[in-house]
Design a protein around this motif. Structure first.
Motif, mmCIF file in Angstrom:
data_model
loop_
_atom_site.group_PDB
_atom_site.id
_atom_site.type_symbol
_atom_site.label_atom_id
_atom_site.label_comp_id
_atom_site.label_asym_id
_atom_site.label_seq_id
_atom_site.Cartn_x
_atom_site.Cartn_y
_atom_site.Cartn_z
ATOM 1 N N ALA A 389 0.836 -1.205 0.000
ATOM 2 C CA ALA A 389 0.000 0.000 0.000
ATOM 3 C C ALA A 389 0.871 1.256 0.000
ATOM 4 O O ALA A 389 0.595 2.227 -0.723
ATOM 5 C CB ALA A 389 -0.924 -0.009 1.218
ATOM 6 N N VAL A 390 1.941 1.242 0.810
ATOM 7 C CA VAL A 390 2.876 2.370 0.828
ATOM 8 C C VAL A 390 3.514 2.558 -0.544
ATOM 9 O O VAL A 390 3.630 3.681 -1.061
ATOM 10 C CB VAL A 390 3.961 2.155 1.903
ATOM 11 C CG1 VAL A 390 5.043 3.225 1.798
ATOM 12 C CG2 VAL A 390 3.349 2.174 3.297
ATOM 13 N N SER A 391 3.927 1.460 -1.174
ATOM 14 C CA SER A 391 4.589 1.528 -2.475
ATOM 15 C C SER A 391 3.640 1.972 -3.579
ATOM 16 O O SER A 391 4.049 2.694 -4.493
ATOM 17 C CB SER A 391 5.187 0.160 -2.825
ATOM 18 O OG SER A 391 6.152 -0.225 -1.878
ATOM 19 N N VAL A 392 2.389 1.549 -3.501
ATOM 20 C CA VAL A 392 1.408 1.970 -4.502
ATOM 21 C C VAL A 392 1.234 3.485 -4.473
ATOM 22 O O VAL A 392 1.249 4.158 -5.516
ATOM 23 C CB VAL A 392 0.055 1.256 -4.282
ATOM 24 C CG1 VAL A 392 -1.044 1.922 -5.092
ATOM 25 C CG2 VAL A 392 0.163 -0.221 -4.661
ATOM 26 N N MET A 393 1.059 4.043 -3.285
ATOM 27 C CA MET A 393 0.933 5.498 -3.164
ATOM 28 C C MET A 393 2.211 6.203 -3.593
ATOM 29 O O MET A 393 2.170 7.227 -4.278
ATOM 30 C CB MET A 393 0.574 5.865 -1.728
ATOM 31 C CG MET A 393 -0.814 5.446 -1.301
ATOM 32 S SD MET A 393 -1.257 6.083 0.330
ATOM 33 C CE MET A 393 -0.111 5.158 1.366
ATOM 34 N N ALA A 394 3.366 5.645 -3.200
ATOM 35 C CA ALA A 394 4.636 6.268 -3.549
ATOM 36 C C ALA A 394 4.872 6.247 -5.049
ATOM 37 O O ALA A 394 5.356 7.237 -5.624
ATOM 38 C CB ALA A 394 5.773 5.550 -2.830
ATOM 39 N N GLY A 395 4.545 5.127 -5.706
ATOM 40 C CA GLY A 395 4.728 5.038 -7.140
ATOM 41 C C GLY A 395 3.897 6.054 -7.890
ATOM 42 O O GLY A 395 4.370 6.697 -8.836
ATOM 43 N N PHE A 396 2.647 6.236 -7.454
ATOM 44 C CA PHE A 396 1.769 7.197 -8.124
ATOM 45 C C PHE A 396 2.252 8.631 -7.909
ATOM 46 O O PHE A 396 2.408 9.402 -8.860
ATOM 47 C CB PHE A 396 0.340 7.038 -7.599
ATOM 48 C CG PHE A 396 -0.630 8.005 -8.213
ATOM 49 C CD1 PHE A 396 -1.236 7.719 -9.420
ATOM 50 C CD2 PHE A 396 -0.924 9.214 -7.594
ATOM 51 C CE1 PHE A 396 -2.128 8.612 -9.995
ATOM 52 C CE2 PHE A 396 -1.813 10.110 -8.162
ATOM 53 C CZ PHE A 396 -2.414 9.811 -9.365
ATOM 54 N N TRP A 397 2.497 8.996 -6.638
ATOM 55 C CA TRP A 397 2.902 10.364 -6.356
ATOM 56 C C TRP A 397 4.306 10.677 -6.871
ATOM 57 O O TRP A 397 4.585 11.819 -7.258
ATOM 58 C CB TRP A 397 2.816 10.636 -4.855
ATOM 59 C CG TRP A 397 1.409 10.812 -4.397
ATOM 60 C CD1 TRP A 397 0.640 9.938 -3.684
ATOM 61 C CD2 TRP A 397 0.558 11.929 -4.667
ATOM 62 N NE1 TRP A 397 -0.622 10.440 -3.497
ATOM 63 C CE2 TRP A 397 -0.700 11.663 -4.079
ATOM 64 C CE3 TRP A 397 0.742 13.134 -5.347
ATOM 65 C CZ2 TRP A 397 -1.754 12.563 -4.153
ATOM 66 C CZ3 TRP A 397 -0.310 14.033 -5.422
ATOM 67 C CH2 TRP A 397 -1.540 13.737 -4.837
ATOM 68 N N GLY A 398 5.188 9.681 -6.901
ATOM 69 C CA GLY A 398 6.508 9.907 -7.473
ATOM 70 C C GLY A 398 6.423 10.250 -8.946
ATOM 71 O O GLY A 398 7.053 11.211 -9.421
ATOM 72 N N GLN A 399 5.624 9.494 -9.675
ATOM 73 C CA GLN A 399 5.434 9.793 -11.093
ATOM 74 C C GLN A 399 4.775 11.152 -11.290
ATOM 75 O O GLN A 399 5.181 11.938 -12.157
ATOM 76 C CB GLN A 399 4.577 8.694 -11.739
ATOM 77 C CG GLN A 399 5.246 7.340 -11.836
ATOM 78 C CD GLN A 399 6.294 7.283 -12.924
ATOM 79 O OE1 GLN A 399 6.380 8.161 -13.787
ATOM 80 N NE2 GLN A 399 7.118 6.257 -12.892
ATOM 81 N N PHE A 400 3.763 11.438 -10.472
ATOM 82 C CA PHE A 400 3.026 12.696 -10.621
ATOM 83 C C PHE A 400 3.932 13.902 -10.393
ATOM 84 O O PHE A 400 3.973 14.841 -11.209
ATOM 85 C CB PHE A 400 1.856 12.716 -9.628
ATOM 86 C CG PHE A 400 1.067 13.996 -9.641
ATOM 87 C CD1 PHE A 400 0.107 14.213 -10.617
ATOM 88 C CD2 PHE A 400 1.287 14.986 -8.694
ATOM 89 C CE1 PHE A 400 -0.630 15.399 -10.642
ATOM 90 C CE2 PHE A 400 0.572 16.167 -8.709
ATOM 91 C CZ PHE A 400 -0.396 16.374 -9.685
ATOM 92 N N VAL A 401 4.679 13.893 -9.289
ATOM 93 C CA VAL A 401 5.509 15.045 -8.934
ATOM 94 C C VAL A 401 6.663 15.222 -9.924
ATOM 95 O O VAL A 401 6.909 16.330 -10.418
ATOM 96 C CB VAL A 401 6.052 14.891 -7.495
ATOM 97 C CG1 VAL A 401 7.065 15.990 -7.189
ATOM 98 C CG2 VAL A 401 4.908 14.939 -6.495
ATOM 99 N N ILE A 402 7.366 14.136 -10.225
ATOM 100 C CA ILE A 402 8.534 14.251 -11.103
ATOM 101 C C ILE A 402 8.116 14.612 -12.526
ATOM 102 O O ILE A 402 8.784 15.417 -13.196
ATOM 103 C CB ILE A 402 9.354 12.947 -11.085
ATOM 104 C CG1 ILE A 402 9.866 12.661 -9.673
ATOM 105 C CG2 ILE A 402 10.520 13.039 -12.057
ATOM 106 C CD1 ILE A 402 10.751 13.753 -9.104
ATOM 107 N N ARG A 403 7.023 14.043 -13.010
ATOM 108 C CA ARG A 403 6.557 14.388 -14.362
ATOM 109 C C ARG A 403 6.185 15.864 -14.445
ATOM 110 O O ARG A 403 6.477 16.541 -15.438
ATOM 111 C CB ARG A 403 5.344 13.533 -14.738
ATOM 112 C CG ARG A 403 5.609 12.043 -14.796
ATOM 113 C CD ARG A 403 6.248 11.624 -16.088
ATOM 114 N NE ARG A 403 6.429 10.178 -16.145
ATOM 115 C CZ ARG A 403 6.921 9.531 -17.182
ATOM 116 N NH1 ARG A 403 7.305 10.200 -18.248
ATOM 117 N NH2 ARG A 403 7.066 8.224 -17.155
ATOM 118 N N ARG A 404 5.543 16.367 -13.390
ATOM 119 C CA ARG A 404 5.210 17.790 -13.374
ATOM 120 C C ARG A 404 6.472 18.644 -13.317
ATOM 121 O O ARG A 404 6.554 19.702 -13.961
ATOM 122 C CB ARG A 404 4.322 18.102 -12.152
ATOM 123 C CG ARG A 404 2.916 17.529 -12.230
ATOM 124 C CD ARG A 404 2.108 18.211 -13.335
ATOM 125 N NE ARG A 404 0.724 17.794 -13.323
ATOM 126 C CZ ARG A 404 0.245 16.721 -13.929
ATOM 127 N NH1 ARG A 404 1.074 15.933 -14.606
ATOM 128 N NH2 ARG A 404 -1.045 16.424 -13.887
#
Length: 457
Positions: A389-404
């Motif tokens: 669950a921690v990794s799922v949230m981290a994977g999504f937010w990591g992609q979101f922040v870095i892509r932005r």
């Protein structure tokens, strides 16, 4: 080609190190029989299973923070982060090595799955093609899985200290290479931004000098999130990847239920080769024909994201790199992401697509290990669900922040810097732990040479 020189340098270095160690250890242990009677318990018998209780304390809080950051940056770089998760789970949470490796695969699978879901909902940065390169995924996935199988087998034979040496060599080399690649990209992006910011001058029909300070407006088709999602999905290619995944999973499950080194065991192991080679061969023929067709019609556009020409030597080179990456990944317990990510960059894939494609392939390889570990009951379910669950949230937010951040700064080299940093951090943590454990094995006078495969299972 720099990619070939770098790859052959790594393989040549590994071969020399392994051959030298084999000759030295064989000579020493043949002349000192008492050392052969002191086997290494790390390989000859399973580690004591240590599963701490899942409770709220400083250990789980620190592990959550490290796991979140490792998953976020690992998926952005396309390397997973297994080199960070295993030391974190053993040193901080208190798991044994084998359980930590299994939980690490769970975290990689969760982060990869959420990253793939995120990437399916974004457009390619500059072309009307899916952000996931299915051709590259289908080209490398079977060879990577085949290599992982070979690497896992070698990890049983190789001494622990030699694996530590290979970790330091491989991760340091790929980290340095990725860092140099990131610097080159940063300089190119700086020059490009200066060129775009400079006013353009041209002369009209009356000979008057005009200055154009505006970029041409290129209309871009706007798509809804659902349209982007459906456009990025390629059901035929996705089905082929799933079939390869299911075939390897079935073979691994059957092999685990057989007696090690029996005739049926080796038969199932050998079957994996034609399965992988048939899929790889199909994709090779497809890329070769498409590349030849485009060349004959004068179309300079590349077949897929890779900037190389799909000739027979290049395809064989990709097969070699896939097997080498999988073997090293299985040997070091990293799953192959630390090889595939830098390799895609080396063959000319742009960072956004390299990250998305490497994460996509890693989702299949990590989920294969998770299912196998689950059937073998190698990890506790509560910890696995929480860390996933921690990794799922981290994977999504990591992609979101870095892509932005990449879109805002217009610098895709940030992704390559992150990839280099994650690999270097993994080399540091796994190297320190490996050296410490090897020193303790020396103090305990444990066996430090190569082991026999059949007797070490």
């Amino acid at each position: 080609m720099a990619t070939r020189r770098f790859t052959f340098f790594l393989s040549f270095t590994f071969s020399i190190v392994i051959l030298t160690v084999y000759i030295i250890t064989t000579h020493i242990y043949n002349h000192q029989p008492f050392l052969r009677s002191s086997p290494n318990p790390l390989f000859l018998k399973p580690d004591d299973q240590i599963w701490p209780e899942l409770e709220f304390n400083w250990r789980i809080v620190l592990a959550t923070v490290i796991g979140f950051m490792g998953s976020a940056f690992g998926t952005v770089g396309g390397v997973g982060g297994g080199g960070i998760f295993v030391p974190m789970l053993t040193l901080i949470v208190g798991f044994d090595t084998k359980s930590a490796a299994a939980l690490s695969k769970c975290m990689i699978m969760g982060a990869s799955a959420s990253s793939v879901w995120y990437n399916l909902r974004i457009q390619h940065p500059c072309r009307q093609v899916p952000i996931l390169d299915y051709d590259l995924a289908l080209l490398f996935q079977p060879m990577l899985m085949l290599g992982i199988t070979l690497g896992v087998a070698l990890s049983v034979v190789f001494p622990y200290w030699l694996i530590t040496v290979l970790i330091i060599l491989l991760f340091s080399g790929t980290s340095l290479r990725s860092f140099c690649k990131a610097i080159e990209m940063w300089k190119e992006e700086t020059l490009m931004k200066k060129e775009l910011e400079r006013p353009r001058e041209f002369v009209n029909s009356r000979g008057e000098l005009l200055i154009d300070t505006y970029e041409p407006l290129i209309p871009k088709e706007e798509k809804t999130p659902m349209q982007i999602f459906l456009f990025n999905l390629r059901w035929k290619m996705l089905t082929a990847l799933i079939v390869v995944w299911a075939a390897f999973l079935a073979l691994q499950i059957i092999k685990n239920s057989l007696v090690v080194c029996s005739t049926s065991y080796w038969a199932v192991t050998i079957i994996q080769f034609p399965v992988a080679l048939s899929v790889f061969g199909y994709e090779c023929v497809k890329l070769y024909k498409e590349s030849k067709k485009r060349k004959n019609t004068g179309n300079p556009e590349s077949v897929c994201e890779a900037a190389i020409d799909w000739t027979a030597p290049h395809l064989m080179f990709c097969a070699f790199c896939g097997i080498l990456g999988g073997t090293v990944g299985g040997l070091l317990g990293s799953g192959g992401g630390f090889i595939l990510g830098p390799l895609l960059l080396e063959i000319g894939v742009m960072p956004q697509v390299a990250s998305a494609t490497a994460t996509f392939v890693m989702m299949f390889s990590s989920s294969l290990s998770v299912v196998e570990f689950y059937l073998l009951q190698r990890f506790p379910i509560p910890h696995a669900l929480y860390l996933m669950a921690v990794s799922v949230m981290a994977g999504f937010w990591g992609q979101f922040v870095i892509r932005r951040l990449v879109a805002f700064l217009q610098r895709a080299s940030i992704i390559v810097f992150i990839l280099s940093g994650v690999i270097f951090a993994s080399a540091l943590t796994m190297g320190v732990i490996g050296v410490d454990r090897s020193i303790r094995m020396i103090h305990n006078h444990e066996f430090m040479g190569f082991l026999e495969f059949c007797s070490s299972q």
